[in-house]
Design a protein around this motif. Structure first.
Motif, mmCIF file in Angstrom:
data_model
loop_
_atom_site.group_PDB
_atom_site.id
_atom_site.type_symbol
_atom_site.label_atom_id
_atom_site.label_comp_id
_atom_site.label_asym_id
_atom_site.label_seq_id
_atom_site.Cartn_x
_atom_site.Cartn_y
_atom_site.Cartn_z
ATOM 1 N N ALA A 66 0.832 -1.202 0.000
ATOM 2 C CA ALA A 66 0.000 0.000 0.000
ATOM 3 C C ALA A 66 0.868 1.253 0.000
ATOM 4 C CB ALA A 66 -0.939 -0.005 1.204
ATOM 5 N N LEU A 67 1.986 1.198 0.697
ATOM 6 C CA LEU A 67 2.913 2.322 0.694
ATOM 7 C C LEU A 67 3.470 2.540 -0.714
ATOM 8 C CD1 LEU A 67 4.329 4.424 2.458
ATOM 9 C CD2 LEU A 67 6.142 2.751 2.827
ATOM 10 N N ALA A 68 3.880 1.469 -1.372
ATOM 11 C CA ALA A 68 4.412 1.572 -2.734
ATOM 12 C C ALA A 68 3.337 2.009 -3.730
ATOM 13 C CB ALA A 68 5.003 0.233 -3.163
ATOM 14 N N LEU A 69 2.091 1.618 -3.484
ATOM 15 C CA LEU A 69 0.988 1.983 -4.376
ATOM 16 C C LEU A 69 0.509 3.410 -4.127
ATOM 17 C CD1 LEU A 69 -0.960 -1.367 -4.209
ATOM 18 C CD2 LEU A 69 -0.063 -0.314 -6.304
ATOM 19 N N SER A 70 0.984 4.031 -3.059
ATOM 20 C CA SER A 70 0.580 5.400 -2.746
ATOM 21 C C SER A 70 1.577 6.371 -3.385
ATOM 22 C CB SER A 70 0.502 5.590 -1.232
ATOM 23 O OG SER A 70 1.788 5.619 -0.672
ATOM 24 N N SER A 71 1.590 7.588 -2.883
ATOM 25 C CA SER A 71 2.489 8.593 -3.456
ATOM 26 C C SER A 71 3.853 8.609 -2.768
ATOM 27 C CB SER A 71 1.853 9.981 -3.366
ATOM 28 O OG SER A 71 1.636 10.312 -2.016
ATOM 29 N N ARG A 72 4.085 7.628 -1.928
ATOM 30 C CA ARG A 72 5.381 7.530 -1.257
ATOM 31 C C ARG A 72 6.005 6.176 -1.547
ATOM 32 N NH1 ARG A 72 7.026 11.202 1.748
ATOM 33 N NH2 ARG A 72 6.167 12.346 3.465
ATOM 34 N N ARG A 73 7.327 6.167 -1.563
ATOM 35 C CA ARG A 73 8.058 4.916 -1.714
ATOM 36 C C ARG A 73 8.529 4.472 -0.342
ATOM 37 N NH1 ARG A 73 13.069 6.073 -4.581
ATOM 38 N NH2 ARG A 73 12.575 8.178 -4.182
ATOM 39 N N LEU A 74 8.979 3.220 -0.260
ATOM 40 C CA LEU A 74 9.612 2.770 0.972
ATOM 41 C C LEU A 74 10.801 3.684 1.234
ATOM 42 C CD1 LEU A 74 9.511 -1.092 0.484
ATOM 43 C CD2 LEU A 74 8.031 0.311 1.888
ATOM 44 N N GLY A 75 10.982 4.083 2.459
ATOM 45 C CA GLY A 75 12.044 5.020 2.782
ATOM 46 C C GLY A 75 11.533 6.449 2.884
ATOM 47 N N GLY A 76 10.246 6.650 2.576
ATOM 48 C CA GLY A 76 9.628 7.948 2.784
ATOM 49 C C GLY A 76 9.869 8.980 1.702
ATOM 50 N N SER A 77 10.455 8.609 0.568
ATOM 51 C CA SER A 77 10.707 9.576 -0.489
ATOM 52 C C SER A 77 9.434 9.890 -1.254
ATOM 53 C CB SER A 77 11.749 9.020 -1.461
ATOM 54 O OG SER A 77 12.942 8.747 -0.787
ATOM 55 N N ARG A 78 9.342 11.083 -1.748
ATOM 56 C CA ARG A 78 8.179 11.500 -2.531
ATOM 57 C C ARG A 78 8.237 10.908 -3.933
ATOM 58 N NH1 ARG A 78 4.414 13.674 0.106
ATOM 59 N NH2 ARG A 78 4.955 15.061 1.768
ATOM 60 N N ALA A 79 7.089 10.807 -4.547
ATOM 61 C CA ALA A 79 6.964 10.216 -5.877
ATOM 62 C C ALA A 79 7.752 10.984 -6.925
ATOM 63 C CB ALA A 79 5.498 10.152 -6.292
ATOM 64 N N THR A 80 7.962 12.269 -6.704
ATOM 65 C CA THR A 80 8.642 13.083 -7.704
ATOM 66 C C THR A 80 10.159 12.904 -7.678
ATOM 67 O OG1 THR A 80 8.667 14.921 -6.146
ATOM 68 C CG2 THR A 80 6.835 14.837 -7.721
ATOM 69 N N GLY A 87 15.247 0.202 -6.841
ATOM 70 C CA GLY A 87 14.072 0.565 -6.050
ATOM 71 C C GLY A 87 12.825 0.628 -6.917
ATOM 72 N N ARG A 88 11.694 0.619 -6.280
ATOM 73 C CA ARG A 88 10.415 0.686 -6.984
ATOM 74 C C ARG A 88 9.855 2.089 -6.811
ATOM 75 N NH1 ARG A 88 7.825 -3.164 -9.137
ATOM 76 N NH2 ARG A 88 8.859 -4.848 -8.082
ATOM 77 N N LYS A 89 9.366 2.674 -7.904
ATOM 78 C CA LYS A 89 8.823 4.032 -7.815
ATOM 79 C C LYS A 89 7.472 4.033 -7.112
ATOM 80 C CE LYS A 89 6.478 4.119 -12.283
ATOM 81 N NZ LYS A 89 6.392 4.779 -13.572
ATOM 82 N N ALA A 90 7.123 5.181 -6.562
ATOM 83 C CA ALA A 90 5.798 5.348 -5.966
ATOM 84 C C ALA A 90 4.795 5.412 -7.107
ATOM 85 C CB ALA A 90 5.764 6.620 -5.131
ATOM 86 N N LEU A 91 3.726 4.651 -7.018
ATOM 87 C CA LEU A 91 2.813 4.496 -8.142
ATOM 88 C C LEU A 91 1.625 5.453 -8.120
ATOM 89 C CD1 LEU A 91 2.960 0.623 -8.255
ATOM 90 C CD2 LEU A 91 4.134 2.239 -9.754
ATOM 91 N N GLY A 92 1.264 5.978 -6.961
ATOM 92 C CA GLY A 92 0.206 6.968 -6.874
ATOM 93 C C GLY A 92 -1.194 6.461 -7.174
#
Length: 127
Positions: A66-80, A87-92
């Motif tokens: 759910a974290l990866a599917l949101s606007s954040r990645r593991l590690g708390g980085s923003r999708a931008t 690493g896997r990008k935040a999918l939003g």
């Protein structure tokens, strides 16, 4: 619907997810579809526990997905931000929020991007 038509439809649904992330894990797809169906059936956003129980995936795994599917990645980085190597990008596709009645729970809902994806998938299955 014939088997061939059904398989063609499933293939198109998979392609819709691959447009967003070419190597999207199957459990991510299952979670997005589950959230959409849960909201449709129950008129409320599912908790991490609801998703876990409904799909038979452990809560920690659902929480990470759910974290990866949101606007954040593991590690708390923003999708931008650039994703780290491997690493896997935040999918939003989802938004996560604490339950206002019970702050121990995290609820998930489709983001605008997730809702648009589900609408495209529904259109694919209709015709």
């Amino acid at each position: 619907m014939s088997k061939t038509a059904a398989l063609r439809t499933v293939s198109r649904v998979v392609q819709e997810f691959r447009v967003i992330e070419p190597d999207m894990p199957a459990n991510y797809v299952a979670i997005v579809l589950f959230v959409a169906k849960f909201i449709e059936d129950n008129h409320e956003d599912p908790s991490i526990g609801d998703i876990s129980n409904g799909l038979g995936i452990t809560r920690p795994s659902v929480s990470r997905a759910a974290l990866a599917l949101s606007s954040r990645r593991l590690g708390g980085s923003r999708a931008t931000e650039e994703r780290p190597a491997g690493g896997r990008k935040a999918l939003g596709l989802l938004e996560r929020e604490a339950d206002f009645r019970d702050l121990r729970l995290t609820r998930c809902r489709l983001s605008a991007k997730g809702s648009a994806l589900i609408s495209r998938i529904i259109d694919l299955t209709k015709g």
